[in-house]
Design an enzyme around this catalytic site. Sequence first.
Site, PDB file in Angstrom:
ATOM      1  N   GLY A  73       0.759  -1.235   0.066  1.00  0.00           N
ATOM      2  CA  GLY A  73       0.050   0.099   0.117  1.00  0.00           C
ATOM      3  C   GLY A  73       0.736   1.354  -0.230  1.00  0.00           C
ATOM      4  O   GLY A  73       0.298   2.218  -0.104  1.00  0.00           O
ATOM      5  N   GLU A 105       3.857  -6.733   1.822  1.00  0.00           N
ATOM      6  CA  GLU A 105       3.648  -7.107   0.455  1.00  0.00           C
ATOM      7  C   GLU A 105       3.458  -5.959  -0.378  1.00  0.00           C
ATOM      8  O   GLU A 105       2.503  -5.628  -1.202  1.00  0.00           O
ATOM      9  CB  GLU A 105       2.036  -7.597   0.504  1.00  0.00           C
ATOM     10  CG  GLU A 105       1.840  -8.760   1.393  1.00  0.00           C
ATOM     11  CD  GLU A 105       0.341  -9.173   1.707  1.00  0.00           C
ATOM     12  OE1 GLU A 105      -0.561  -8.607   1.412  1.00  0.00           O
ATOM     13  OE2 GLU A 105       0.127 -10.129   2.466  1.00  0.00           O
ATOM     14  N   PRO A 106       4.523  -5.168  -0.662  1.00  0.00           N
ATOM     15  CA  PRO A 106       4.478  -4.216  -1.613  1.00  0.00           C
ATOM     16  C   PRO A 106       4.359  -4.304  -3.052  1.00  0.00           C
ATOM     17  O   PRO A 106       4.976  -5.485  -3.510  1.00  0.00           O
ATOM     18  CB  PRO A 106       5.921  -3.502  -1.251  1.00  0.00           C
ATOM     19  CG  PRO A 106       6.944  -4.622  -0.851  1.00  0.00           C
ATOM     20  CD  PRO A 106       5.839  -5.419  -0.183  1.00  0.00           C
ATOM     21  N   GLY A 107       3.559  -3.865  -3.768  1.00  0.00           N
ATOM     22  CA  GLY A 107       3.672  -3.871  -5.247  1.00  0.00           C
ATOM     23  C   GLY A 107       3.993  -2.857  -6.152  1.00  0.00           C
ATOM     24  O   GLY A 107       5.088  -2.493  -6.566  1.00  0.00           O
ATOM     25  N   ARG A 108       3.005  -1.778  -5.904  1.00  0.00           N
ATOM     26  CA  ARG A 108       3.339  -0.417  -6.689  1.00  0.00           C
ATOM     27  C   ARG A 108       4.591   0.225  -6.376  1.00  0.00           C
ATOM     28  O   ARG A 108       5.226   0.668  -7.358  1.00  0.00           O
ATOM     29  CB  ARG A 108       2.269   0.582  -6.278  1.00  0.00           C
ATOM     30  CG  ARG A 108       1.885   1.608  -7.330  1.00  0.00           C
ATOM     31  CD  ARG A 108       1.223   2.846  -6.226  1.00  0.00           C
ATOM     32  NE  ARG A 108      -0.091   2.161  -6.030  1.00  0.00           N
ATOM     33  CZ  ARG A 108      -1.416   2.149  -6.884  1.00  0.00           C
ATOM     34  NH1 ARG A 108      -1.474   2.836  -8.118  1.00  0.00           N
ATOM     35  NH2 ARG A 108      -2.423   1.824  -6.416  1.00  0.00           N
ATOM     36  N   ARG A 145      -5.981   3.024 -15.617  1.00  0.00           N
ATOM     37  CA  ARG A 145      -6.072   3.890 -14.262  1.00  0.00           C
ATOM     38  C   ARG A 145      -6.475   5.113 -14.479  1.00  0.00           C
ATOM     39  O   ARG A 145      -7.231   5.392 -13.536  1.00  0.00           O
ATOM     40  CB  ARG A 145      -4.577   3.958 -13.765  1.00  0.00           C
ATOM     41  CG  ARG A 145      -3.843   2.516 -13.423  1.00  0.00           C
ATOM     42  CD  ARG A 145      -2.680   2.699 -12.596  1.00  0.00           C
ATOM     43  NE  ARG A 145      -3.088   2.977 -10.938  1.00  0.00           N
ATOM     44  CZ  ARG A 145      -3.014   4.109 -10.756  1.00  0.00           C
ATOM     45  NH1 ARG A 145      -2.549   5.160 -11.596  1.00  0.00           N
ATOM     46  NH2 ARG A 145      -3.522   4.640  -9.632  1.00  0.00           N
ATOM     47  N   CYS A 153     -13.950   4.078 -28.208  1.00  0.00           N
ATOM     48  CA  CYS A 153     -15.318   4.654 -28.465  1.00  0.00           C
ATOM     49  C   CYS A 153     -15.777   5.008 -27.268  1.00  0.00           C
ATOM     50  O   CYS A 153     -17.117   4.679 -27.061  1.00  0.00           O
ATOM     51  CB  CYS A 153     -16.147   4.048 -29.474  1.00  0.00           C
ATOM     52  SG  CYS A 153     -15.163   3.578 -30.988  1.00  0.00           S
ATOM     53  N   GLU A 154     -15.278   5.769 -26.129  1.00  0.00           N
ATOM     54  CA  GLU A 154     -16.252   6.306 -25.491  1.00  0.00           C
ATOM     55  C   GLU A 154     -15.408   7.278 -24.418  1.00  0.00           C
ATOM     56  O   GLU A 154     -14.041   7.318 -24.599  1.00  0.00           O
ATOM     57  CB  GLU A 154     -16.505   5.056 -24.208  1.00  0.00           C
ATOM     58  CG  GLU A 154     -15.634   4.231 -23.827  1.00  0.00           C
ATOM     59  CD  GLU A 154     -15.787   3.385 -22.822  1.00  0.00           C
ATOM     60  OE1 GLU A 154     -16.293   3.486 -21.591  1.00  0.00           O
ATOM     61  OE2 GLU A 154     -15.902   2.069 -23.144  1.00  0.00           O
ATOM     62  N   TYR A 165      -0.197  -2.182 -12.148  1.00  0.00           N
ATOM     63  CA  TYR A 165      -1.491  -1.963 -12.646  1.00  0.00           C
ATOM     64  C   TYR A 165      -1.631  -1.294 -14.100  1.00  0.00           C
ATOM     65  O   TYR A 165      -2.527  -0.727 -14.178  1.00  0.00           O
ATOM     66  CB  TYR A 165      -2.204  -1.248 -11.370  1.00  0.00           C
ATOM     67  CG  TYR A 165      -1.976  -1.736 -10.014  1.00  0.00           C
ATOM     68  CD1 TYR A 165      -2.288  -3.158  -9.773  1.00  0.00           C
ATOM     69  CD2 TYR A 165      -1.195  -1.067  -9.257  1.00  0.00           C
ATOM     70  CE1 TYR A 165      -1.922  -3.757  -8.735  1.00  0.00           C
ATOM     71  CE2 TYR A 165      -1.069  -1.762  -7.798  1.00  0.00           C
ATOM     72  CZ  TYR A 165      -1.332  -2.725  -7.575  1.00  0.00           C
ATOM     73  OH  TYR A 165      -1.162  -3.357  -6.291  1.00  0.00           O
TER      74      TYR A 165
HETATM   75  N1  LLP Z   1      -1.534  -7.029  -0.613  1.00  0.00           N
HETATM   76  C1  LLP Z   1      -2.954  -7.044  -0.819  1.00  0.00           C
HETATM   77  C2  LLP Z   1      -3.741  -8.077  -0.003  1.00  0.00           C
HETATM   78  C3  LLP Z   1      -3.451  -6.205  -1.746  1.00  0.00           C
HETATM   79  O1  LLP Z   1      -4.636  -6.502  -2.123  1.00  0.00           O
HETATM   80  C4  LLP Z   1      -2.608  -5.445  -2.536  1.00  0.00           C
HETATM   81  C5  LLP Z   1      -3.156  -4.448  -3.641  1.00  0.00           C
HETATM   82  C6  LLP Z   1      -1.405  -5.262  -2.309  1.00  0.00           C
HETATM   83  C7  LLP Z   1      -0.852  -5.977  -1.213  1.00  0.00           C
HETATM   84  C8  LLP Z   1      -0.407  -4.625  -3.137  1.00  0.00           C
HETATM   85  O2  LLP Z   1      -0.555  -3.057  -2.833  1.00  0.00           O
HETATM   86  P1  LLP Z   1       0.509  -1.911  -3.466  1.00  0.00           P
HETATM   87  O3  LLP Z   1       1.677  -2.108  -2.592  1.00  0.00           O
HETATM   88  O4  LLP Z   1       0.678  -2.397  -4.812  1.00  0.00           O
HETATM   89  O5  LLP Z   1      -0.238  -0.544  -3.324  1.00  0.00           O
HETATM   90  N2  LLP Z   1      -5.451  -1.470  -9.654  1.00  0.00           N
HETATM   91  C9  LLP Z   1      -5.189  -0.293  -8.407  1.00  0.00           C
HETATM   92  C10 LLP Z   1      -4.656  -0.983  -7.245  1.00  0.00           C
HETATM   93  C11 LLP Z   1      -5.201  -2.094  -6.722  1.00  0.00           C
HETATM   94  C12 LLP Z   1      -4.549  -2.522  -5.360  1.00  0.00           C
HETATM   95  C13 LLP Z   1      -4.947  -3.986  -4.776  1.00  0.00           C
HETATM   96  N3  LLP Z   1      -4.338  -4.667  -4.046  1.00  0.00           N
HETATM   97  C14 LLP Z   1      -4.521   1.009  -8.987  1.00  0.00           C
HETATM   98  O6  LLP Z   1      -4.221   0.828 -10.406  1.00  0.00           O
HETATM   99  O7  LLP Z   1      -4.364   1.820  -8.371  1.00  0.00           O
END
Ligand code: LLP
Length: 422
Positions: free
Chosen positions: A239, A273-276, A312, A344-345, A373
Amino acid sequence: MDHFEYRDGELFAEDLKLSEIAEKVGTPFYCYSTATLERHFKVFSGAFDGVQSLVCYAVKANSNLAVIKTLAKLGAGADVVSEGELRRALEAGIPAEKIVFSGVGKQPHEMAFALEAGIHQFNVESEPEVRVLSDVAARLGKIAYIAFRVNPDVDAKTHAKISTGKAENKFGVPWQDVSRIYREAAELPGIEIKGVDVHIGSQLTDLEPFGNAFDRVRELVMKLRLEGHDITRVDLGGGLGIPYDGNIPPGPESYATVALNSLGNLGCQLIFEPGRLIVGNAGLLVSKVIYVKQGAERKFVILDAAMNDLIRPAMYEGYHQIDTILEPDGGAELEAVDVVGPVCETGDTFARERDLPPVEPDDLVAFRSAGAYGAVMASTYNTRPLVPEVLVSGDQYAVIRERPSLEALLDLDKMPPWLEEK
Ligand code: LLP
Protein backbone atom coordinates in the site's frame (compact mmCIF):
# COMPACT_ATOMS: atom_id res chain seq x y z
CA MET A 1 14.26 7.48 -8.41
CA ASP A 2 14.09 5.76 -11.76
CA HIS A 3 16.34 5.12 -14.73
CA PHE A 4 14.29 6.90 -17.40
CA GLU A 5 16.11 10.12 -18.23
CA TYR A 6 16.67 12.54 -21.04
CA ARG A 7 20.10 12.26 -22.60
CA ASP A 8 21.19 14.06 -25.73
CA GLY A 9 17.68 15.39 -26.19
CA GLU A 10 15.88 12.02 -26.00
CA LEU A 11 14.26 9.91 -23.30
CA PHE A 12 16.32 6.84 -22.46
CA ALA A 13 15.45 3.67 -20.59
CA GLU A 14 18.74 2.98 -18.83
CA ASP A 15 21.25 3.06 -21.73
CA LEU A 16 18.78 2.64 -24.57
CA LYS A 17 16.85 5.15 -26.61
CA LEU A 18 13.14 4.51 -26.26
CA SER A 19 12.71 5.69 -29.84
CA GLU A 20 14.89 2.79 -31.03
CA ILE A 21 12.92 0.23 -29.06
CA ALA A 22 9.74 1.75 -30.48
CA GLU A 23 11.07 1.35 -33.99
CA LYS A 24 11.76 -2.34 -33.45
CA VAL A 25 8.78 -3.31 -31.31
CA GLY A 26 6.12 -0.89 -32.56
CA THR A 27 3.81 1.14 -30.36
CA PRO A 28 2.20 1.10 -27.90
CA PHE A 29 4.44 -0.94 -25.59
CA TYR A 30 5.30 -1.16 -21.93
CA CYS A 31 8.93 -0.72 -21.03
CA TYR A 32 10.40 -1.74 -17.66
CA SER A 33 13.81 -0.93 -16.24
CA THR A 34 15.71 -3.67 -14.43
CA ALA A 35 17.93 -1.21 -12.55
CA THR A 36 14.85 0.60 -11.25
CA LEU A 37 13.11 -2.61 -10.19
CA GLU A 38 16.24 -3.72 -8.37
CA ARG A 39 16.74 -0.38 -6.74
CA HIS A 40 13.19 -0.18 -5.44
CA PHE A 41 13.28 -3.69 -4.05
CA LYS A 42 16.60 -3.06 -2.34
CA VAL A 43 15.49 0.25 -0.84
CA PHE A 44 12.35 -1.35 0.57
CA SER A 45 13.97 -4.49 1.93
CA GLY A 46 16.96 -2.44 3.12
CA ALA A 47 14.64 -0.42 5.35
CA PHE A 48 14.12 -3.64 7.34
CA ASP A 49 17.75 -4.75 7.47
CA GLY A 50 18.42 -6.59 10.69
CA VAL A 51 14.71 -7.19 11.25
CA GLN A 52 13.23 -10.68 10.95
CA SER A 53 11.24 -9.92 7.81
CA LEU A 54 9.99 -11.27 4.50
CA VAL A 55 9.22 -8.97 1.58
CA CYS A 56 6.55 -10.63 -0.55
CA TYR A 57 6.22 -8.73 -3.82
CA ALA A 58 2.51 -8.30 -4.66
CA VAL A 59 2.46 -10.08 -7.99
CA LYS A 60 -0.84 -8.50 -9.02
CA ALA A 61 0.93 -5.19 -9.64
CA ASN A 62 2.93 -6.64 -12.52
CA SER A 63 2.96 -10.37 -13.04
CA ASN A 64 5.25 -10.71 -16.03
CA LEU A 65 7.51 -13.72 -15.35
CA ALA A 66 10.64 -11.74 -16.19
CA VAL A 67 9.71 -9.02 -13.71
CA ILE A 68 9.03 -11.59 -10.99
CA LYS A 69 12.28 -13.39 -11.77
CA THR A 70 14.26 -10.15 -11.54
CA LEU A 71 12.90 -9.75 -8.01
CA ALA A 72 13.24 -13.45 -7.15
CA LYS A 73 16.97 -13.16 -7.82
CA LEU A 74 17.15 -10.49 -5.12
CA GLY A 75 15.49 -12.81 -2.62
CA ALA A 76 11.92 -11.55 -2.92
CA GLY A 77 8.98 -13.59 -1.75
CA ALA A 78 5.55 -13.21 -3.34
CA ASP A 79 2.04 -12.25 -2.35
CA VAL A 80 -0.39 -13.99 -4.71
CA VAL A 81 -4.16 -13.91 -5.02
CA SER A 82 -4.93 -16.75 -7.42
CA GLU A 83 -3.59 -20.10 -8.52
CA GLY A 84 -2.45 -18.35 -11.69
CA GLU A 85 -0.32 -15.88 -9.77
CA LEU A 86 0.99 -18.67 -7.55
CA ARG A 87 2.06 -20.61 -10.62
CA ARG A 88 3.77 -17.53 -12.00
CA ALA A 89 5.66 -16.93 -8.75
CA LEU A 90 6.84 -20.55 -8.59
CA GLU A 91 7.79 -20.60 -12.25
CA ALA A 92 9.81 -17.41 -11.82
CA GLY A 93 11.80 -19.12 -9.08
CA ILE A 94 10.25 -17.83 -5.88
CA PRO A 95 10.39 -20.66 -3.34
CA ALA A 96 7.02 -21.78 -1.99
CA GLU A 97 8.13 -21.07 1.56
CA LYS A 98 8.35 -17.37 0.67
CA ILE A 99 4.84 -17.16 -0.77
CA VAL A 100 1.71 -15.88 0.96
CA PHE A 101 -1.74 -16.35 -0.53
CA SER A 102 -4.22 -13.48 -0.05
CA GLY A 103 -7.70 -12.74 -1.41
CA VAL A 104 -11.35 -12.99 -0.33
CA GLY A 105 -12.43 -15.73 -2.72
CA LYS A 106 -9.93 -18.57 -2.66
CA GLN A 107 -11.40 -21.76 -4.07
CA PRO A 108 -10.75 -25.33 -2.92
CA HIS A 109 -8.69 -26.24 -6.01
CA GLU A 110 -6.48 -23.19 -5.43
CA MET A 111 -6.04 -24.06 -1.77
CA ALA A 112 -5.12 -27.62 -2.72
CA PHE A 113 -2.53 -26.43 -5.21
CA ALA A 114 -1.00 -24.07 -2.64
CA LEU A 115 -0.95 -26.75 0.06
CA GLU A 116 0.77 -29.20 -2.28
CA ALA A 117 3.32 -26.53 -3.16
CA GLY A 118 3.95 -25.87 0.56
CA ILE A 119 3.42 -22.12 0.79
CA HIS A 120 4.40 -20.02 3.79
CA GLN A 121 0.95 -18.77 4.73
CA PHE A 122 -2.67 -18.35 3.77
CA ASN A 123 -4.10 -14.95 4.63
CA VAL A 124 -7.64 -16.03 5.45
CA GLU A 125 -10.40 -13.48 5.03
CA SER A 126 -13.50 -15.14 6.51
CA GLU A 127 -14.88 -17.92 8.67
CA PRO A 128 -16.37 -19.85 5.75
CA GLU A 129 -12.97 -19.70 4.06
CA VAL A 130 -11.10 -21.16 7.04
CA ARG A 131 -13.59 -24.03 7.24
CA VAL A 132 -13.09 -24.87 3.57
CA LEU A 133 -9.32 -24.58 3.97
CA SER A 134 -9.48 -26.95 6.94
CA ASP A 135 -11.45 -29.49 4.91
CA VAL A 136 -9.04 -29.31 2.00
CA ALA A 137 -5.95 -29.55 4.22
CA ALA A 138 -7.37 -32.46 6.22
CA ARG A 139 -8.29 -34.30 3.03
CA LEU A 140 -4.74 -33.89 1.70
CA GLY A 141 -3.10 -34.66 5.05
CA LYS A 142 -1.45 -31.22 5.03
CA ILE A 143 -1.23 -28.36 7.50
CA ALA A 144 -2.32 -24.88 6.35
CA TYR A 145 -0.39 -22.13 8.13
CA ILE A 146 -2.67 -19.18 8.46
CA ALA A 147 -3.07 -15.59 9.50
CA PHE A 148 -6.49 -14.00 9.51
CA ARG A 149 -6.68 -10.76 7.63
CA VAL A 150 -8.19 -8.38 10.11
CA ASN A 151 -10.32 -5.46 9.01
CA PRO A 152 -9.13 -2.72 11.37
CA ASP A 153 -11.79 -0.18 10.34
CA VAL A 154 -9.23 2.45 9.43
CA ASP A 155 -9.64 5.06 6.71
CA ALA A 156 -6.63 4.76 4.41
CA LYS A 157 -7.34 8.18 2.86
CA THR A 158 -6.88 6.93 -0.65
CA HIS A 159 -9.19 6.51 -3.66
CA ALA A 160 -12.44 4.77 -2.61
CA LYS A 161 -11.92 1.97 -5.16
CA ILE A 162 -8.60 0.95 -3.62
CA SER A 163 -9.40 1.53 0.04
CA THR A 164 -9.79 -1.82 1.80
CA GLY A 165 -9.55 -1.35 5.56
CA LYS A 166 -12.89 0.19 6.47
CA ALA A 167 -15.65 -1.79 8.16
CA GLU A 168 -17.83 -1.36 5.07
CA ASN A 169 -15.25 -3.04 2.80
CA LYS A 170 -15.43 -6.72 1.81
CA PHE A 171 -11.98 -7.48 3.19
CA GLY A 172 -10.87 -9.31 6.32
CA VAL A 173 -12.69 -10.30 9.50
CA PRO A 174 -14.03 -7.62 11.84
CA TRP A 175 -11.37 -6.80 14.42
CA GLN A 176 -13.97 -6.95 17.20
CA ASP A 177 -14.61 -10.66 16.48
CA VAL A 178 -11.01 -11.77 16.43
CA SER A 179 -10.98 -13.63 19.78
CA ARG A 180 -13.87 -15.89 18.88
CA ILE A 181 -12.69 -16.44 15.30
CA TYR A 182 -9.17 -17.45 16.37
CA ARG A 183 -10.52 -19.67 19.16
CA GLU A 184 -12.77 -21.54 16.75
CA ALA A 185 -10.13 -21.77 14.02
CA ALA A 186 -7.60 -23.21 16.47
CA GLU A 187 -9.92 -26.22 16.89
CA LEU A 188 -10.07 -27.00 13.18
CA PRO A 189 -8.10 -29.93 11.74
CA GLY A 190 -5.37 -29.07 9.25
CA ILE A 191 -5.11 -25.46 10.45
CA GLU A 192 -2.18 -23.96 12.31
CA ILE A 193 -2.50 -20.34 13.34
CA LYS A 194 0.65 -18.33 12.83
CA GLY A 195 -0.25 -14.68 12.71
CA VAL A 196 -2.32 -11.62 12.02
CA ASP A 197 -2.56 -9.90 8.65
CA VAL A 198 -3.74 -6.45 7.62
CA HIS A 199 -3.87 -4.49 4.35
CA ILE A 200 -5.79 -1.24 4.36
CA GLY A 201 -5.45 -0.03 0.80
CA SER A 202 -3.20 1.05 -2.01
CA GLN A 203 -1.43 4.28 -2.98
CA LEU A 204 -1.34 5.58 0.60
CA THR A 205 0.53 8.86 0.75
CA ASP A 206 -0.01 9.48 4.46
CA LEU A 207 1.58 7.30 7.12
CA GLU A 208 -0.99 7.94 9.81
CA PRO A 209 -3.51 5.31 8.64
CA PHE A 210 -0.70 2.74 8.55
CA GLY A 211 0.21 3.68 12.13
CA ASN A 212 -3.41 3.32 13.24
CA ALA A 213 -3.79 -0.08 11.58
CA PHE A 214 -0.46 -1.35 12.89
CA ASP A 215 -1.29 -0.26 16.45
CA ARG A 216 -4.52 -2.20 16.18
CA VAL A 217 -2.60 -5.25 14.99
CA ARG A 218 -0.25 -4.89 17.95
CA GLU A 219 -3.18 -4.86 20.41
CA LEU A 220 -4.65 -7.91 18.72
CA VAL A 221 -1.37 -9.83 18.80
CA MET A 222 -1.00 -9.18 22.53
CA LYS A 223 -4.58 -10.14 23.21
CA LEU A 224 -4.39 -13.32 21.13
CA ARG A 225 -1.19 -14.33 22.88
CA LEU A 226 -2.89 -13.89 26.26
CA GLU A 227 -5.66 -16.10 24.94
CA GLY A 228 -3.12 -18.83 24.26
CA HIS A 229 -2.32 -18.45 20.56
CA ASP A 230 1.27 -18.69 19.42
CA ILE A 231 1.46 -15.60 17.21
CA THR A 232 4.84 -15.48 15.52
CA ARG A 233 4.12 -13.52 12.33
CA VAL A 234 2.43 -10.30 11.37
CA ASP A 235 1.73 -9.46 7.75
CA LEU A 236 1.38 -5.73 7.16
CA GLY A 237 0.19 -5.87 3.56
CA GLY A 238 1.28 -3.41 0.91
CA GLY A 239 0.00 0.00 0.00
CA LEU A 240 2.84 2.48 0.30
CA GLY A 241 2.25 5.12 -2.38
CA ILE A 242 4.57 6.39 -5.11
CA PRO A 243 5.02 9.81 -6.71
CA TYR A 244 2.77 10.22 -9.75
CA ASP A 245 2.41 13.97 -10.03
CA GLY A 246 5.61 15.34 -8.59
CA ASN A 247 4.46 15.23 -4.95
CA ILE A 248 6.79 12.94 -3.07
CA PRO A 249 5.03 10.66 -0.56
CA PRO A 250 6.85 9.27 2.49
CA GLY A 251 9.42 6.66 1.52
CA PRO A 252 10.26 3.19 2.83
CA GLU A 253 12.50 4.54 5.63
CA SER A 254 9.68 6.52 7.26
CA TYR A 255 7.24 3.69 6.65
CA ALA A 256 9.66 1.31 8.37
CA THR A 257 9.86 3.62 11.36
CA VAL A 258 6.08 3.53 11.71
CA ALA A 259 5.95 -0.26 11.30
CA LEU A 260 8.78 -0.92 13.72
CA ASN A 261 7.41 1.52 16.31
CA SER A 262 4.19 -0.46 16.44
CA LEU A 263 5.40 -3.97 15.87
CA GLY A 264 9.17 -4.08 16.07
CA ASN A 265 9.48 -5.56 19.54
CA LEU A 266 6.91 -8.34 19.37
CA GLY A 267 9.42 -10.95 18.29
CA CYS A 268 7.35 -11.65 15.18
CA GLN A 269 8.43 -12.15 11.61
CA LEU A 270 7.25 -9.04 9.74
CA ILE A 271 5.82 -9.78 6.31
CA PHE A 272 5.31 -7.02 3.74
CA GLU A 273 3.44 -7.11 0.44
CA PRO A 274 4.56 -4.08 -1.59
CA GLY A 275 3.52 -4.02 -5.23
CA ARG A 276 3.25 -0.53 -6.67
CA LEU A 277 6.27 0.74 -4.78
CA ILE A 278 8.49 -1.85 -6.44
CA VAL A 279 7.25 -1.70 -10.04
CA GLY A 280 5.21 1.49 -10.45
CA ASN A 281 7.97 3.88 -11.38
CA ALA A 282 10.00 1.13 -13.03
CA GLY A 283 7.70 1.16 -16.06
CA LEU A 284 6.51 3.40 -18.87
CA LEU A 285 3.84 3.03 -21.49
CA VAL A 286 5.18 4.36 -24.77
CA SER A 287 2.65 5.49 -27.32
CA LYS A 288 2.49 7.33 -30.64
CA VAL A 289 0.45 10.36 -31.58
CA ILE A 290 -2.00 9.47 -34.35
CA TYR A 291 -3.81 12.77 -34.83
CA VAL A 292 -3.96 16.21 -33.31
CA LYS A 293 -7.51 17.42 -33.60
CA GLN A 294 -9.04 20.78 -32.84
CA GLY A 295 -12.53 20.31 -31.40
CA ALA A 296 -15.10 23.04 -30.86
CA GLU A 297 -13.81 23.70 -27.37
CA ARG A 298 -10.70 21.65 -26.83
CA LYS A 299 -7.66 20.42 -28.63
CA PHE A 300 -7.27 16.63 -28.58
CA VAL A 301 -4.09 14.63 -28.89
CA ILE A 302 -5.19 11.20 -30.08
CA LEU A 303 -2.76 8.41 -29.24
CA ASP A 304 -2.45 4.80 -30.34
CA ALA A 305 -2.71 3.72 -26.68
CA ALA A 306 -6.12 3.64 -25.07
CA MET A 307 -7.97 2.92 -21.86
CA ASN A 308 -7.79 -0.81 -22.55
CA ASP A 309 -3.98 -0.59 -22.36
CA LEU A 310 -3.78 1.62 -19.25
CA ILE A 311 -7.05 1.85 -17.38
CA ARG A 312 -5.94 3.77 -14.30
CA PRO A 313 -7.01 7.25 -15.48
CA ALA A 314 -10.48 5.98 -16.49
CA MET A 315 -10.97 3.80 -13.44
CA TYR A 316 -9.39 5.72 -10.56
CA GLU A 317 -8.93 9.20 -11.99
CA GLY A 318 -5.27 8.16 -11.89
CA TYR A 319 -2.73 10.79 -12.88
CA HIS A 320 0.19 9.75 -15.07
CA GLN A 321 2.81 12.24 -16.10
CA ILE A 322 3.09 12.33 -19.89
CA ASP A 323 6.47 13.13 -21.41
CA THR A 324 7.45 13.53 -25.01
CA ILE A 325 10.23 11.17 -26.03
CA LEU A 326 12.08 14.04 -27.64
CA GLU A 327 13.12 16.43 -24.92
CA PRO A 328 11.11 19.63 -25.32
CA ASP A 329 13.36 22.57 -25.88
CA GLY A 330 13.47 24.95 -22.97
CA GLY A 331 11.59 27.71 -24.76
CA ALA A 332 8.76 25.51 -26.09
CA GLU A 333 5.38 26.96 -25.26
CA LEU A 334 3.10 24.50 -23.50
CA GLU A 335 -0.48 24.10 -24.57
CA ALA A 336 -3.38 22.61 -22.60
CA VAL A 337 -4.68 19.57 -24.48
CA ASP A 338 -6.86 16.55 -23.80
CA VAL A 339 -4.87 13.36 -24.28
CA VAL A 340 -7.15 10.58 -25.46
CA GLY A 341 -7.11 7.11 -27.02
CA PRO A 342 -9.00 5.68 -30.00
CA VAL A 343 -11.60 3.74 -27.96
CA CYS A 344 -15.19 4.73 -28.58
CA GLU A 345 -16.13 6.28 -25.27
CA THR A 346 -15.37 9.54 -23.53
CA GLY A 347 -13.94 7.63 -20.58
CA ASP A 348 -11.01 6.88 -22.86
CA THR A 349 -9.28 10.04 -21.73
CA PHE A 350 -5.83 9.92 -20.18
CA ALA A 351 -5.59 13.58 -19.24
CA ARG A 352 -7.73 16.68 -19.49
CA GLU A 353 -6.29 20.11 -20.17
CA ARG A 354 -2.78 18.82 -19.66
CA ASP A 355 0.03 21.23 -20.48
CA LEU A 356 2.16 19.57 -23.15
CA PRO A 357 4.77 20.84 -25.55
CA PRO A 358 3.53 20.91 -29.16
CA VAL A 359 3.20 17.41 -30.65
CA GLU A 360 2.52 16.12 -34.14
CA PRO A 361 1.41 12.83 -35.64
CA ASP A 362 4.08 10.10 -35.24
CA ASP A 363 5.65 11.78 -32.22
CA LEU A 364 6.22 9.43 -29.30
CA VAL A 365 5.10 10.06 -25.75
CA ALA A 366 5.64 8.10 -22.54
CA PHE A 367 3.25 7.64 -19.65
CA ARG A 368 5.31 7.58 -16.49
CA SER A 369 4.70 5.38 -13.47
CA ALA A 370 2.92 2.78 -15.56
CA GLY A 371 4.80 -0.29 -14.32
CA ALA A 372 2.18 -1.17 -11.70
CA TYR A 373 -1.43 -2.00 -12.55
CA GLY A 374 -0.77 -1.17 -16.20
CA ALA A 375 -0.20 -4.22 -18.40
CA VAL A 376 -1.86 -6.52 -15.85
CA MET A 377 -5.15 -4.64 -16.09
CA ALA A 378 -5.15 -4.39 -19.87
CA SER A 379 -7.92 -5.86 -21.96
CA THR A 380 -8.66 -6.35 -25.63
CA TYR A 381 -11.66 -4.00 -25.65
CA ASN A 382 -12.38 -2.72 -29.18
CA THR A 383 -10.47 -5.81 -30.40
CA ARG A 384 -7.18 -4.16 -29.69
CA PRO A 385 -4.44 -6.74 -29.04
CA LEU A 386 -2.67 -6.58 -25.66
CA VAL A 387 0.43 -4.42 -25.96
CA PRO A 388 3.87 -6.00 -25.68
CA GLU A 389 6.15 -5.66 -22.68
CA VAL A 390 9.85 -4.95 -22.93
CA LEU A 391 12.49 -5.27 -20.20
CA VAL A 392 15.65 -3.19 -20.39
CA SER A 393 18.87 -3.97 -18.58
CA GLY A 394 21.73 -1.55 -19.24
CA ASP A 395 22.15 -1.44 -23.01
CA GLN A 396 20.13 -4.60 -23.65
CA TYR A 397 16.44 -5.10 -24.06
CA ALA A 398 14.18 -8.07 -24.55
CA VAL A 399 10.54 -8.44 -25.44
CA ILE A 400 9.16 -10.23 -22.39
CA ARG A 401 5.65 -10.51 -23.78
CA GLU A 402 4.92 -10.32 -27.44
CA ARG A 403 2.13 -8.45 -29.09
CA PRO A 404 -0.38 -11.10 -30.13
CA SER A 405 -1.48 -11.03 -33.73
CA LEU A 406 -5.03 -10.13 -34.63
CA GLU A 407 -5.35 -13.64 -36.07
CA ALA A 408 -4.48 -15.11 -32.66
CA LEU A 409 -6.98 -12.81 -31.01
CA LEU A 410 -9.79 -13.77 -33.38
CA ASP A 411 -8.88 -17.41 -33.13
CA LEU A 412 -9.83 -17.43 -29.44
CA ASP A 413 -13.48 -17.22 -30.45
CA LYS A 414 -15.14 -20.42 -31.59
CA MET A 415 -18.12 -20.84 -33.90
CA PRO A 416 -20.91 -23.05 -32.57
CA PRO A 417 -21.74 -25.90 -34.94
CA TRP A 418 -25.04 -24.32 -35.97
CA LEU A 419 -23.27 -21.25 -37.33
CA GLU A 420 -20.53 -23.10 -39.18
CA GLU A 421 -20.60 -22.61 -42.96
CA LYS A 422 -22.00 -25.67 -44.64
N1 LLP B 1 -1.58 -6.96 -0.54
C1 LLP B 1 -2.90 -7.06 -0.79
C2 LLP B 1 -3.70 -8.01 -0.01
C3 LLP B 1 -3.48 -6.27 -1.80
O1 LLP B 1 -4.78 -6.37 -2.03
C4 LLP B 1 -2.66 -5.37 -2.54
C5 LLP B 1 -3.24 -4.54 -3.59
C6 LLP B 1 -1.29 -5.34 -2.24
C7 LLP B 1 -0.78 -6.13 -1.24
C8 LLP B 1 -0.35 -4.44 -2.98
O2 LLP B 1 -0.65 -3.10 -2.80
P1 LLP B 1 0.35 -1.97 -3.35
O3 LLP B 1 1.63 -2.08 -2.57
O4 LLP B 1 0.57 -2.24 -4.78
O5 LLP B 1 -0.37 -0.73 -3.11
N2 LLP B 1 -5.44 -1.38 -9.48
C9 LLP B 1 -5.29 -0.35 -8.47
C10 LLP B 1 -4.59 -0.87 -7.24
C11 LLP B 1 -5.25 -2.08 -6.63
C12 LLP B 1 -4.55 -2.62 -5.42
C13 LLP B 1 -5.11 -3.94 -5.03
N3 LLP B 1 -4.48 -4.57 -3.92
C14 LLP B 1 -4.56 0.85 -9.07
O6 LLP B 1 -4.22 0.82 -10.25
O7 LLP B 1 -4.39 1.86 -8.39
